[in-house]
Design an enzyme around this catalytic site. Sequence first.
Site, PDB file in Angstrom:
ATOM      1  N   HIS A  92      -5.325   6.220  -5.014  1.00 31.40           N
ATOM      2  CA  HIS A  92      -5.834   6.721  -3.731  1.00 31.40           C
ATOM      3  C   HIS A  92      -5.451   5.726  -2.640  1.00 31.40           C
ATOM      4  O   HIS A  92      -5.758   4.528  -2.749  1.00 31.40           O
ATOM      5  CB  HIS A  92      -7.350   6.869  -3.788  1.00 31.40           C
ATOM      6  N   HIS A 142      -8.845  15.723 -10.926  1.00 33.81           N
ATOM      7  CA  HIS A 142      -9.727  14.745 -11.542  1.00 33.81           C
ATOM      8  C   HIS A 142     -10.707  15.477 -12.473  1.00 33.81           C
ATOM      9  O   HIS A 142     -11.386  16.416 -12.054  1.00 33.81           O
ATOM     10  CB  HIS A 142     -10.535  14.006 -10.485  1.00 33.81           C
ATOM     11  N   GLU A 187     -13.982  12.103 -16.272  1.00 35.78           N
ATOM     12  CA  GLU A 187     -14.266  10.709 -15.911  1.00 35.78           C
ATOM     13  C   GLU A 187     -15.774  10.518 -15.953  1.00 35.78           C
ATOM     14  O   GLU A 187     -16.322  10.064 -16.959  1.00 35.78           O
ATOM     15  CB  GLU A 187     -13.699  10.379 -14.524  1.00 35.78           C
ATOM     16  N   ASP A 209      -5.706   3.550  -9.823  1.00 32.87           N
ATOM     17  CA  ASP A 209      -6.787   4.313  -9.186  1.00 32.87           C
ATOM     18  C   ASP A 209      -7.135   3.795  -7.789  1.00 32.87           C
ATOM     19  O   ASP A 209      -6.649   4.321  -6.788  1.00 32.87           O
ATOM     20  CB  ASP A 209      -8.006   4.323 -10.089  1.00 32.87           C
ATOM     21  N   ASP A 210      -7.986   2.795  -7.693  1.00 31.75           N
ATOM     22  CA  ASP A 210      -8.384   2.161  -6.425  1.00 31.75           C
ATOM     23  C   ASP A 210      -8.376   0.654  -6.664  1.00 31.75           C
ATOM     24  O   ASP A 210      -9.432   0.019  -6.771  1.00 31.75           O
ATOM     25  CB  ASP A 210      -9.782   2.619  -5.997  1.00 31.75           C
TER      26      ASP A 210
END
Length: 322
Positions: free
Chosen positions: A13, A189, A192, A270-271
């Site tokens: 992201h 997504h 998770e 991811d981040d």
Amino acid sequence: MIGHLKKVELHCHLEGAAPPVLAQAQANKYGVDTRDFLRDGAYVWHDFTSFLGAYDAVASLFRTEADYALLTETYLGSLAAAGTVYSEIFVSPDHGEAVGLGADGYIAGISRGIEAARIRTGIECRMVVIGLRHKGPERVEWAARYAANCRNPLVTGFNMAGEERVGRVADYARAFDIARDAGLGITIHAGELCGAFSVRDALDHVRPSRIGHGVRAIEDPALVDRLADEGIVLEVCPGSNVALGVFPDFASHPLRRLHAAGVKVTLNSDDPPFFQTSLQREYAVASEAMGFTAAETDEMTRTAIDAAFVDEATRAALLERL
């Protein structure tokens, strides 16, 4: 042993990749007090809900095309320095709207950063537009229509992220139909924060070629077999999963078991600064903590290129670079 390998990332992201030093510089530029979400050079959060709040706070620090060009070029430059040849970044026009830049200005700034990074380092990049699940089906459909109609050649995919525990996947199926009909690649997504059922729902209602995370499919052996049989690619983010408590440690993470079962898996960050990781670290974790050989890790990179939302000429050129 994997530092020399070329790398590819399919799941990151953009705002979540902002280095804390850059976020602080942006905060100083706009006179924003960061104490609630950034202290001592690190982002502050304690669970998934507070993580989303910190993420939005960081996103609000990028307000112009130039800001987004800088953020994009900065992140892609760091990837290139680690040997990355291709990146797909998740972008949310909702963030552009929230700061008054607008979706078009937002995408234009990111495009500038992508081109600058490509010229400077050779890294290829595409954008995957994100619809934010917790904003509801209508807003996710808005994001899908924007992606379908923006006519930017760097926008090649559509995804849904955000709070996975809001709504049912079926509620958002129309957004994915809009994106698919426009020729965009489809990922979502799932698996998770929610269990195996969310992966099954994604397969049944969205029909993606890839799933972001998907790791909780391991809870259902029949579903793991289905992922393998259908050739669904999982965008796996071990560092994120451990940081968010999806799994307690790398030893219990199911990446190795999924790979052994024949599921197509890839490595992603991811981040990264939110989870004290990087794409380089994810490759290192796969090698050092999970026992993947260099050949197996390289196979994951090839899987990522095969699954990338690019034209076939670009795909062939990326494979040659390996």
